[in-house]
Design a protein around this motif. Sequence first.
Motif, short mmCIF file in Angstrom:
data_model
loop_
_atom_site.label_atom_id
_atom_site.label_comp_id
_atom_site.label_asym_id
_atom_site.label_seq_id
_atom_site.Cartn_x
_atom_site.Cartn_y
_atom_site.Cartn_z
N LEU A 176 0.82 -1.22 0.00
CA LEU A 176 0.00 0.00 0.00
C LEU A 176 0.85 1.27 0.00
O LEU A 176 0.41 2.30 -0.52
N TYR A 188 -8.78 6.84 0.26
CA TYR A 188 -9.04 5.40 0.49
C TYR A 188 -9.02 4.65 -0.85
O TYR A 188 -8.49 3.54 -0.95
N LEU A 233 -7.46 5.34 -3.70
CA LEU A 233 -6.11 5.16 -4.26
C LEU A 233 -5.41 3.98 -3.59
O LEU A 233 -4.74 3.18 -4.25
N LEU A 234 -5.58 3.86 -2.27
CA LEU A 234 -4.98 2.72 -1.57
C LEU A 234 -5.71 1.43 -1.94
O LEU A 234 -5.09 0.36 -2.00
N ARG A 278 -4.29 0.00 -5.08
CA ARG A 278 -3.05 -0.71 -4.75
C ARG A 278 -3.36 -2.03 -4.05
O ARG A 278 -2.65 -3.02 -4.26
#
Lengths: 197, 197
Positions: free
Chosen positions: B13, B132, B134-135, B138
């Motif tokens: 992350l 949140y 964007l993570l 990942r």
Amino acid sequence: MALALDPAAQDLLFREAHTANTFTDEPVAEEQLQAIYDLVKYGPTAFNQSPLRLTLLRSPEARERLLTHMAEGNVPKTRTAPLTAVLSYDLDFHERLPELFPRAPHIKDAVFSEESSRETAGALNATLQAGYFLLGVRAAGLAAGPMTGFDAQGINKEFFADGRRRVLLVVNIGKPGPDAFAPRSPRLPYGDVVTVL
Amino acid sequence: MALALDPAAQDLLFREAHTANTFTDEPVAEEQLQAIYDLVKYGPTAFNQSPLRLTLLRSPEARERLLTHMAEGNVPKTRTAPLTAVLSYDLDFHERLPELFPRAPHIKDAVFSEESSRETAGALNATLQAGYFLLGVRAAGLAAGPMTGFDAQGINKEFFADGRRRVLLVVNIGKPGPDAFAPRSPRLPYGDVVTVL
């Protein structure tokens, strides 16, 4: 479809995590905050501008200064949380850009010479960082209680007297106490949030 | 100090993750986006207001409509990414509040009857949700390429003709291609970001 992130991590950060409204009095060590920061600092911001700043209220005096600016419903939990962080952005974040974005140091003046452009970019990018930070608190095994119910101008005057920072969020941090969590509220279904073109 | 989150998840992350500037042509399945959403939808927002909306550009026609509003430097990577998501907030998010926050349905009118209060809260809370998300990209084993270099008014008119949404971020999503990553830029040290009171 399975995610690459392992299910225990999914639970820790999202599925089993809840906003806490009460906390035990177990202290939150400075080293824990450092570990959280050293993880979430890698989250992306535009031009790596990294505008988020954290003000940690540890002394009773600092806590009392904050409470007068919080909405009434947020006062009791903020008074009793072991740690409260005031998340703000630095209106002069661009001063650090030549160091933070060495491959294009001219961005400091070419994009951010006007304060209005720094307000827009600083608020957006520091709020992204606030999202990373809330998940970082959970990554440390702690509960977060983010709040927007406060007098922002009052907090800015109280804590940022030089006028160079703007508060975004106030976050209580600690181990959850008794009856810490409200029941999980429903979320919007995928089809109501996503449009495919 | 060790975090509760296991080191592989930290790497996935944050530590090993980078903004991608090129992508392979491997498609991003709708099921992957659903899995991402079904994870990150649990991230906290004020009153669970959940104002973030996602517009996924899959057709070549939709992609071309976006490109005319992107900053020149963002056009090539946005043209070739397998998926581009336009992240916006819904100015009328309060209409869903009685359902999303059933323990205090009066909040819809008591707090959010004025559009200006929805602009402030919607932008802040949807930007937290963008962090949140964007993570979450990942977490799915994909790379994200978030961008703020675009004509926001142009995108709003082009994609949200009824005037009820505001773009916050445009994100390319996919598997990283050749030379996808710029070198990691330095981050601010803890002591420059944190003030303890």
